[in-house]
Design an enzyme around this catalytic site. Structure first.
Site, PDB file in Angstrom:
ATOM      1  N   ASP A 169      -1.578 -21.325  15.294  1.00 41.84           N
ATOM      2  CA  ASP A 169      -2.172 -20.176  15.963  1.00 41.84           C
ATOM      3  C   ASP A 169      -1.804 -20.173  17.435  1.00 41.84           C
ATOM      4  OD1 ASP A 169      -3.928 -21.909  17.240  1.00 41.84           O
ATOM      5  OD2 ASP A 169      -5.692 -21.271  16.135  1.00 41.84           O
ATOM      6  N   ASN A 177      -6.101 -11.609  25.471  1.00 38.49           N
ATOM      7  CA  ASN A 177      -6.792 -10.333  25.281  1.00 38.49           C
ATOM      8  C   ASN A 177      -7.640  -9.972  26.494  1.00 38.49           C
ATOM      9  OD1 ASN A 177      -5.915  -9.451  22.733  1.00 38.49           O
ATOM     10  ND2 ASN A 177      -7.367 -10.771  21.666  1.00 38.49           N
ATOM     11  N   HIS A 182      -6.326  -5.738  24.713  1.00 36.60           N
ATOM     12  CA  HIS A 182      -6.079  -5.901  23.276  1.00 36.60           C
ATOM     13  C   HIS A 182      -4.750  -5.306  22.837  1.00 36.60           C
ATOM     14  CE1 HIS A 182      -9.880  -7.729  22.062  1.00 36.60           C
ATOM     15  NE2 HIS A 182     -10.463  -6.969  22.970  1.00 36.60           N
ATOM     16  N   ASP A 186      -2.053  -7.320  20.630  1.00 38.06           N
ATOM     17  CA  ASP A 186      -1.375  -6.832  19.431  1.00 38.06           C
ATOM     18  C   ASP A 186       0.138  -6.966  19.571  1.00 38.06           C
ATOM     19  OD1 ASP A 186      -3.791  -6.185  18.294  1.00 38.06           O
ATOM     20  OD2 ASP A 186      -3.611  -4.023  18.608  1.00 38.06           O
ATOM     21  N   GLU A 212      -5.278 -14.527  15.015  1.00 35.84           N
ATOM     22  CA  GLU A 212      -4.068 -15.052  15.650  1.00 35.84           C
ATOM     23  C   GLU A 212      -3.505 -16.245  14.901  1.00 35.84           C
ATOM     24  OE1 GLU A 212      -7.474 -17.181  17.896  1.00 35.84           O
ATOM     25  OE2 GLU A 212      -7.155 -15.344  16.741  1.00 35.84           O
TER      26      GLU A 212
END
Length: 291
Positions: A169, A177, A182, A186, A212
């Site tokens: 991850d 973020n 955000h 993404d 993630e």
């Protein structure tokens, strides 16, 4: 603005045909996943306002964000001066014609544009694809991954073959973020998926496991080789330049590797073992591999 582009790694067959006649948008990521909007009117507005034809109540979407113009032969998407922009195939656009199979991103929602042929058939094909593919990253999803683990684990035990799993991850993803927004988060997820996808074997199963967190299943690969692959991926991500709206974003990952043994009885056990190694890597300082 210089923006990083994500290579789409899974392409539906419907994108191979020319656009004619009927057209629609299908939500492949975001709220109302799988919903279809038939573009039967000359104009369709998209935005946060309740007056829009397609209303999406997200902070990243402007009240009147974009409009689709359909003249019966072609469809154009036009940004209405939105705060966060409108994207087609990951490129920011102002006014552009869209074609069959194009991805339209409004805020954190992603639509797939389908046109021509049999719209209902195309729509059901897309819905089926959503059962195996993550709409944001365009790699496999958790459901497809676990089904493959079940199958490969059975083969590994039956034929005495090696099987390993890598779970990883993004380090401090919440900070990304919080610091960049955000939409930037993404973007990082999509670009990371595309970077890793090009550096694994064809027979490996690469999936977004959740949030993630990502996972890779490596059939007929032992733990030592899997750890070597994980280290290559770690270095690849650490050395890649992630940029969103001209802002560089530092990205590193932590990885855990686990191999099937005689004691690995089921999918849950293998995933748990890889997950434990992942957390060992994070607790040891992150940006490293534990095997």
């Amino acid at each position: 603005m210089a923006r990083g582009k994500t290579v789409v790694t899974v392409i539906s067959k419907i994108s191979e045909r020319q656009s004619t006649g009927e057209s629609a948008l299908v939500v492949i990521y975001g709220m109302d996943l799988g919903r279809k909007y038939d573009l039967t009117k000359p104009q369709f507005s998209i935005g946060r306002s309740s007056k829009c034809d397609i209303q999406i109540d997200q902070e990243s979407i402007s009240r009147n964000h974009a409009v689709l113009v359909n003249d019966g032969k072609r469809v154009r998407v036009r940004d209405l001066g939105s705060t966060n922009g409108t994207y087609v195939n990951d490129a920011p656009v102002k006014d552009v014609e869209v074609h069959n199979g194009d991805f339209i991103k409004i805020g954190r929602t992603i639509f797939k544009f389908i046109a021509g042929g049999n719209i209902e058939s195309d729509y059901h094909e897309e819905i089926y694809r959503l059962t195996t593919v993550d709409g944001l990253t365009q790699i496999f999803n958790k459901r497809y991954f676990t089904e493959n683990v079940d199958r490969e684990l059975s083969r590994a035990h039956r034929y005495g073959r090696a099987l390993t799993m890598i779970m990883f991850d993004i380090d401090h993803f919440k900070t990304i973020n919080d610091s960049f927004g955000h939409l930037a988060g993404d973007h990082v997820l999509k670009l990371l998926a595309s970077v890793v996808r090009t550096h694994i074997r064809r027979e490996d199963v690469f999936a977004r496991y959740g949030g993630e967190e990502f996972s890779i299943l490596l059939p007929e690969v032992g733990l030592k080789s899997a750890a070597g692959t994980a280290e290559k991926i770690r270095k690849l991500v650490e050395g890649h330049r992630f940029v969103f709206e001209e802002e560089p974003i530092p990205v590193t990952i932590s990885l855990g590797c686990a191999a099937v043994t005689q004691d690995t009885q089921d999918t849950t056990a293998l995933i748990k073992a890889a997950d434990e190694r992942l957390y060992a890597a994070k607790h040891a300082g992150r940006n490293q591999v534990a095997a």
